[in-house]
Design an enzyme around this catalytic site. Structure first.
Site, mmCIF file in Angstrom:
data_model
loop_
_atom_site.group_PDB
_atom_site.id
_atom_site.type_symbol
_atom_site.label_atom_id
_atom_site.label_comp_id
_atom_site.label_asym_id
_atom_site.label_seq_id
_atom_site.Cartn_x
_atom_site.Cartn_y
_atom_site.Cartn_z
ATOM 1 N N ARG A 58 1.902 0.533 29.310
ATOM 2 C CA ARG A 58 1.230 -1.095 29.181
ATOM 3 C C ARG A 58 1.919 -0.979 27.919
ATOM 4 O O ARG A 58 1.613 -0.415 27.321
ATOM 5 C CB ARG A 58 0.115 -1.350 29.645
ATOM 6 C CG ARG A 58 0.269 -0.446 31.474
ATOM 7 C CD ARG A 58 -1.403 -0.646 32.219
ATOM 8 N NE ARG A 58 -1.500 -0.401 33.166
ATOM 9 C CZ ARG A 58 -1.732 0.780 33.999
ATOM 10 N NH1 ARG A 58 -2.717 1.534 32.785
ATOM 11 N NH2 ARG A 58 -1.960 0.547 34.774
ATOM 12 N N LYS A 71 -5.904 1.154 32.087
ATOM 13 C CA LYS A 71 -6.826 -0.154 33.103
ATOM 14 C C LYS A 71 -8.223 0.561 33.260
ATOM 15 O O LYS A 71 -7.865 1.907 33.831
ATOM 16 C CB LYS A 71 -6.181 -0.498 34.050
ATOM 17 C CG LYS A 71 -4.539 -1.404 33.860
ATOM 18 C CD LYS A 71 -4.596 -2.211 34.886
ATOM 19 C CE LYS A 71 -3.849 -3.576 34.439
ATOM 20 N NZ LYS A 71 -2.796 -4.047 35.728
ATOM 21 N N HIS A 122 6.486 -5.566 29.979
ATOM 22 C CA HIS A 122 6.624 -5.104 31.631
ATOM 23 C C HIS A 122 7.644 -4.735 32.398
ATOM 24 O O HIS A 122 7.922 -4.115 33.199
ATOM 25 C CB HIS A 122 5.542 -6.199 31.890
ATOM 26 C CG HIS A 122 4.548 -5.505 33.006
ATOM 27 N ND1 HIS A 122 3.584 -4.472 32.718
ATOM 28 C CD2 HIS A 122 4.647 -5.735 34.491
ATOM 29 C CE1 HIS A 122 2.891 -4.075 33.592
ATOM 30 N NE2 HIS A 122 3.415 -4.485 34.921
ATOM 31 N N ARG A 141 8.703 -1.310 30.933
ATOM 32 C CA ARG A 141 7.534 -0.542 31.836
ATOM 33 C C ARG A 141 8.316 -0.507 33.200
ATOM 34 O O ARG A 141 8.494 0.840 33.964
ATOM 35 C CB ARG A 141 6.455 -1.239 32.320
ATOM 36 C CG ARG A 141 5.743 -0.081 33.006
ATOM 37 C CD ARG A 141 4.406 -0.763 32.593
ATOM 38 N NE ARG A 141 3.227 -0.081 33.798
ATOM 39 C CZ ARG A 141 2.447 1.138 33.848
ATOM 40 N NH1 ARG A 141 2.151 1.626 33.288
ATOM 41 N NH2 ARG A 141 1.589 1.143 34.774
ATOM 42 N N HIS A 161 -1.304 4.274 38.047
ATOM 43 C CA HIS A 161 -1.523 3.729 39.119
ATOM 44 C C HIS A 161 -3.144 3.819 40.187
ATOM 45 O O HIS A 161 -2.805 5.701 40.457
ATOM 46 C CB HIS A 161 -0.883 3.446 40.466
ATOM 47 C CG HIS A 161 0.834 2.539 39.708
ATOM 48 N ND1 HIS A 161 1.689 2.551 39.784
ATOM 49 C CD2 HIS A 161 0.383 1.424 38.180
ATOM 50 C CE1 HIS A 161 2.668 1.474 39.118
ATOM 51 N NE2 HIS A 161 1.520 0.740 38.112
ATOM 52 N N TYR A 194 8.530 -0.051 43.702
ATOM 53 C CA TYR A 194 9.123 0.562 43.137
ATOM 54 C C TYR A 194 10.932 1.673 43.898
ATOM 55 O O TYR A 194 11.428 1.625 43.360
ATOM 56 C CB TYR A 194 9.393 1.717 41.678
ATOM 57 C CG TYR A 194 8.119 1.319 40.850
ATOM 58 C CD1 TYR A 194 8.919 -0.561 39.902
ATOM 59 C CD2 TYR A 194 6.864 1.110 40.619
ATOM 60 C CE1 TYR A 194 8.515 -0.454 38.982
ATOM 61 C CE2 TYR A 194 5.892 0.750 39.755
ATOM 62 C CZ TYR A 194 6.959 -0.343 39.063
ATOM 63 O OH TYR A 194 6.281 -1.070 37.537
#
Length: 284
Positions: A133, A157, A222, A225, A248, A257
């Site tokens: 990220r 995150k 992004h 990514r 994630h 994806y």
């Protein structure tokens, strides 16, 4: 509570603050708002994007949950909040040929020995090669990439750490950058008194896209990514592995994806399905 107990980042805190302030403009004092007040928000927010309505409603639900947990309110009016139906948009990506053009242009600039060229190639290698990220990339410490370690320790995150593989290409690009990078700074990509900002990274990536003859508005950190994830998946990478690489928390996020091209899906069915190798008997 969000900062201390939940450990939310400053970006998350700013987003919650903004959503609660916008909601207060429409519903009045949020701590005193009743079911009727919250029911009116659906009409007042009718012109907003469904994703914005969903985000504001989520912020309010967490706010009222906090009030109840701390004994500041006995009833929970959040059931009256609007719940828009959301369809997760497919991510924008670049195809492999476009990515190769970006690398070719970046390598040409780096070959001249220009400091920014060497830095930008290292940024591109880490964005597309490791799927980082933007925040994860710009905040990397100077010692993050080591010649004897094929992995990066990344803080993502929710302040969760994860291991991310780093290619030999990226290691070489970072090593070349460190040879000329200003010393005495704790960050790999230092800038001013801190590290490179996300906004500046965005600008750099768009400039690299323009150098490669790609419309800048199509490219962002992004998007690279997304390209990393999509190209790995179309190459046969397991979805669970991809979830771990991307950091994630929910595999449902990773499933966006799975929009690989139909030709790839047909190929997989024809080569991997148990019946693919079964000899077909001619009809009598």
């Amino acid at each position: 509570m969000m900062a201390v107990e939940a450990g939310s980042s400053r970006h998350t805190l700013a987003a919650y603050r903004n959503d609660l302030e916008r909601a207060a403009e429409d519903a009045g004092v949020l701590g005193d708002a009743n079911t009727e007040k919250l029911q009116q928000l659906g009409a007042k927010w009718s012109d907003l994007a469904p994703s914005t309505v969903a985000r504001r409603s989520a912020a309010l639900r967490r706010f009222y949950g906090f009030l109840i947990d701390d004994g500041l309110r006995k009833d929970d009016p959040s059931a009256a909040l609007p719940r828009p139906r959301l369809e997760r948009p497919l991510p924008r990506i670049l195809d492999t040929a476009e990515v190769e053009r970006m690398f070719a242009a970046a390598e040409d600039r780096a070959a001249s020995g220009e400091p920014n060229g060497l830095r930008n190639l290292a940024l591109l290698e880490l964005l597309y090669g490791s799927g980082l990220r933007a925040t994860e990339l710009v905040s990397l410490p100077r010692v993050a990439v080591r010649p004897d370690q094929p992995f990066l320790m990344v803080r993502g995150k929710g302040s969760k750490d994860r291991l991310v593989p780093i290619s030999t290409r990226a290691q070489a690009a970072v090593a070349n950058w460190l040879e000329i990078a200003p010393g005495g700074r704790p960050w790999l990509f230092a800038s001013g008194k801190s590290h490179l900002s996300r906004v500046r990274l965005f600008q750099i990536v768009r400039a690299m896209a323009a150098d490669a003859g790609i419309a800048p508005e199509r490219v962002s950190p992004h998007v690279l990514r997304h390209a990393f994830a999509t190209h790995l998946l179309s190459g046969g990478t397991d979805l669970r592995v991809l979830q771990s690489l991307l950091g994630h928390a929910d595999i449902a996020t990773t499933q966006i994806y799975t929009h690989v091209d139909s030709a790839r899906l047909v190929e997989l069915v024809n080569t991997r399905h148990p019946l693919a190798t079964r000899n077909r008997q001619p009809p009598r």
